[in-house]
Design an enzyme around this catalytic site. Structure first.
Site, PDB file in Angstrom:
ATOM      1  CD  GLU A  58      -1.820  -2.332   1.616  1.00  0.00           C
ATOM      2  OE1 GLU A  58      -0.649  -2.606   1.966  1.00  0.00           O
ATOM      3  OE2 GLU A  58      -2.762  -3.152   1.689  1.00  0.00           O
ATOM      4  CG  PHE A 120      -9.681 -10.212  10.351  1.00  0.00           C
ATOM      5  CD1 PHE A 120      -8.408 -10.560  10.799  1.00  0.00           C
ATOM      6  CD2 PHE A 120      -9.933 -10.198   8.989  1.00  0.00           C
ATOM      7  CE1 PHE A 120      -7.414 -10.888   9.892  1.00  0.00           C
ATOM      8  CE2 PHE A 120      -8.936 -10.530   8.086  1.00  0.00           C
ATOM      9  CZ  PHE A 120      -7.677 -10.881   8.534  1.00  0.00           C
ATOM     10  CD  GLN A 121      -7.297  -7.579   6.843  1.00  0.00           C
ATOM     11  OE1 GLN A 121      -8.197  -7.336   6.048  1.00  0.00           O
ATOM     12  NE2 GLN A 121      -6.097  -7.991   6.460  1.00  0.00           N
ATOM     13  CE  LYS A 170     -17.056  -6.928   2.485  1.00  0.00           C
ATOM     14  NZ  LYS A 170     -16.377  -8.217   2.705  1.00  0.00           N
ATOM     15  CG  MET A 486      22.284  12.733   4.221  1.00  0.00           C
ATOM     16  SD  MET A 486      23.503  13.868   3.528  1.00  0.00           S
ATOM     17  CE  MET A 486      22.624  14.558   2.127  1.00  0.00           C
TER      18      MET A 486
END
Lengths: 591, 180
Positions: A58, A120-121, A170, A486
């Site tokens: 993502e 869940f999630q 959802k 760096m």
């Protein structure tokens, strides 16, 4: 059911999302499916107006959307699932907030009755992303969805652009409700960004500019965000006034690097002439920049003798770090237009010949100097060759974060805005590769190059798979010095040469890695190979990973050391090799 | 200035702190208070007092009164940062207008017997505090006033037998016929 089919505006939440994207002119989105966004993916499957680019992580979707947005001026759109999908977006959202990139992120959420249940999630997406978005929404009623989506696009793209997030449970995606096309009343009445600058302030600014003896224009990413017209007006202002101009990292390309008034970038790794001009000027015109700490150096010694004019669309940028004399709130394109108009009508080009003579002396110090080497590729040389060999081509450059990024900013000359995509504010390693994916999606026939470091590129290397899947011929030009350069540079300068965990002990074979992904691997080991290899890279119409083996010990100069002012820069000839070399007593050979 | 080894420029700022009362008119929507509080914690600003309530339910407007401290530059930043939040309508610095009234309400529980009870009632009377609960060994006083007055009252109650205090935080409004 039959009644529903009569009203074309009756649809599911999932269908509304796709419809809203179409209504806002979105043609490409970046995303990754998951449980809580499946209804939306089902809608995407059944249409062809919006192309979905499937990323591998993502975070990649977020940066790709940023690259897309930065190179087109349109908002980038991301679609990800709940929980980990949303948390993986935190970095790109923060990145976009820092660099004012318009993003619209749509996240799935667990069904409303499960919110707060540790389902869940599930995660508190709006809570987590509240500080890293310009605004965000959780939509609990399908009948609010259209309004929220339209408002989201408006908020992301208007005023100071930035990322927004719409969290859609959802059950709301499944529910049927009424859609409406975008309309004015979709926006919070409390949100009214100011575009037009105050006329009195503009007059005061022009009076100051017209009487300047030692002026400088300091422009930033706001000019790019304002659109191509702002860059045109900026160029015209430079022409009309004859003033020297420098720019922040984010503002490169607004004024052409080949322009005669160009001083180069300013700030920590800016040129000597740009920083000295800033320090000694008597009038500073800051356009769409925010006096960031990488720019100012020590604030109490920042340009002590100047009157400062600051143009910014965000009032909170004014007097945040540096007190200014004439703030002008509004869109910089708009205000530049007004300034030009007043200047042309009432003022004449000031005589600043002496100032230019002084600047010429600073320029003569040649602060970007580096010693040429016939045996080892120097990173500066590699970028210069890349620049020369792509000159005149339709090129877009992205970068990761670190030394390579600074060298790219110093040695690659940008002639146009929207051609330079880099993570400035947040400094996100791993930005450049997915950003290149996004840029290439927006500009399929252009040459898109990610100037990368060997450490940064590994943070999001998985997106090579995306590039291969969608036949996006991005070029990943890795300045491979086997260090987090760096980090090492700072350790050398500030931490007694103790190189704690900045050496890449087990780098992959980038050529084989390229082949494993199904793209082309090219390697350059010696300066003599460089041009041929770069030409080969440009000629290949497939994604390329270019392993450019550069001098391991090279550091990035000039540099404003910690706690110092603009006129106390460390120039390359003062940065002695011995201090650097002793750091490598362990015997890690060059290259 | 002694500069430690750092990638950032560390500076000492010596501007004196000021206390300001800000009135913030916001759209009353879910999360709006979290946004305001998150801004303060995220950017390291101080909250001395915070009072929130819906004030115009028809228009879904809430009024937040924040008492904060900071240097003049920080106070200016706080106002701009609040003002640019999407659901914020207006931010007014009540301290700068110099024409505002500030009030706070406190409920003060005091426990004691004999002389202490008499003394408590006498002081309450002087401060125009009302008794809203009483037992044979305690009082709860309700007192309204500006923050200093309430602090003073609480300090006086301490030796008499202060048990606990509940305060509303500051509410502020401008004088005169105009609204914010």
């Amino acid at each position: 059911m039959t009644e529903k089919s009569h009203d074309p505006n009756q649809m599911t939440g999932a269908a509304m999302i796709v419809r809203a994207l179409i209504d806002h002119g979105v043609t490409d989105i970046f995303g990754y499916p998951g449980g809580a966004v499946l209804p939306i993916y089902d809608e995407i499957f059944q249409q062809s107006e919006v192309q979905h680019i499937l990323v591998r992580h993502e975070q990649g979707a977020g940066h790709a959307a940023e690259g897309y947005a930065r190179s087109t001026g349109k908002p980038g759109v991301v679609l990800v699932t709940s929980g980990p999908g949303a948390t993986n977006m935190v970095t790109p959202l923060t990145d976009a907030l820092m660099d004012s990139i318009p993003l619209v992120c749509i996240t799935g959420q667990v069904p409303t009755h499960l919110i707060g249940n540790d389902a869940f999630q599930e995660c508190d997406t709006v809570g987590i992303t509240r500080p890293c978005t310009k605004h965000n929404w959780l939509v609990r009623d399908v009948n609010d969805l259209a309004k929220v989506l339209h408002e989201a696009f408006y908020v992301a793209t208007s005023g100071r652009p930035g990322p927004v997030l719409v969290d859609v449970p959802k059950d709301v995606q499944f529910a049927t409700g009424t859609y409406h096309p975008p309309r004015k009343s979709d926006v919070h009445v409390s949100y009214a960004p100011r575009v037009k600058g105050d006329a009195t302030q503009i007059r005061k600014a022009v009076a100051l500019l017209a009487n300047a003896k030692r002026p400088v224009i300091y422009s930033g990413g706001g000019v790019i965000n304002s659109g191509p017209e702002a860059s045109k007006l900026l160029r015209e202002l430079v022409e009309v006034t004859g003033f020297p101009i420098t720019s922040t990292l984010m503002g490169l390309g607004a004024y052409p690097a080949s322009g005669k008034n160009w001083l180069g970038m300013l700030g920590m790794h800016g040129t000597y002439e740009a920083n000295m001009t800033m320090h000694d000027c008597d009038v500073m015109l800051c356009v769409g920049a925010r006096f960031d700490d990488r720019i100012t150096g020590r604030v109490d010694a920042f340009s002590p003798g100047s009157k400062k004019i600051h143009i910014d669309i965000d009032p909170s940028s004014i007097n945040k770090n540096i007190r200014v004399d004439i703030p002008i709130i509004g869109d910089c394109g708009n205000i530049l237009g007004d300034i030009l108009q007043v200047f042309k009508a009432e003022a004449r080009k000031p005589d600043i010949k002496q100032w230019w003579q002084q600047i010429a002396q600073w320029r003569a110090r040649n602060s970007l100097f580096y010693k040429k080497n016939n045996d080892i590729i120097l990173p500066q040389h590699a970028i210069q060759r890349l620049f020369e060999l792509t000159r005149g081509k339709d090129t877009y450059i992205t970068t990761e974060v670190g030394q390579h990024q600074m060298w790219a900013a110093q040695f690659f000359g940008f002639e146009e805005p929207h051609r330079w995509m880099t993570s400035g504010g947040l400094g996100t390693m791993g930005y450049g590769l997915p950003a290149a994916v996004g840029v290439q999606v927006a500009h399929p026939d252009s040459l898109v190059i990610d100037i990368a470091g060997d450490a940064s590129v590994q943070m999001t290397i998985q997106e090579m798979s995306t590039a291969v899947q969608y036949e996006l011929p991005i070029k990943i030009f890795i300045l491979n010095n086997q260090y987090m350069g760096m980090v090492r540079q700072w350790q050398q300068l500030l931490h007694g040469n103790r190189l704690s965990h900045s050496y890449s002990e087990a780098l992959p074979d980038f050529v084989k890695l390229a082949e494993a992904y199904g793209c082309v691997g090219i390697q350059a080991l010696k300066p003599a190979d460089l041009d041929g290899a770069i030409k080969e890279m440009i000629a290949v119409k497939r994604p390329v990973i270019f392993d450019c083996r550069v001098a391991a010990l090279e550091n990035c100069f000039p540099m404003i050391p910690s706690g110092k002012a603009h006129n106390e820069m460390l120039l390359p000839e003062q940065a002695n090799d011995e201090a650097t070399a002793t750091a490598f007593a362990g015997g890690k050979a060059l290259v | 200035m002694n500069q430690p080894a750092s990638a950032y420029f560390i500076e000492d700022r010596h501007d004196p702190n000021e206390t300001h009362t800000l009135s913030v008119l916001v759209q009353n929507e879910p999360g709006v208070l979290a946004r305001v509080i998150g801004l303060f914690s995220g950017r390291g600003y101080n909250i001395e007092s915070l009072t929130v309530s819906e004030t115009e339910s028809q228009k879904h407007l809430s009024r937040i009164t924040i008492v904060t401290t900071g240097t003049p530059m920080v106070i200016e930043q706080i106002k701009h940062q609040l003002d640019r939040m999407i659901p914020v309508y207006r931010v007014v610095d009540m301290t700068l207008t110099r024409r505002s009234i500030e009030r706070e309400l406190a409920m003060v529980k005091v426990r004691g017997q004999g002389e202490h009870r008499v003394e408590a009632l006498r002081l309450a009377d002087a401060f125009r505090a009302r008794v809203i609960d009483a037992t044979t060994e305690s009082f709860v006083f309700e007192i309204t006033g500006n923050t200093d007055k309430i602090n003073q009252f609480i300090d006086l109650m301490r030796p008499i037998g202060l048990v606990e205090v509940s305060r509303t935080g500051v509410a502020a409004i401008g004088r005169g016929p105009e609204g914010m």
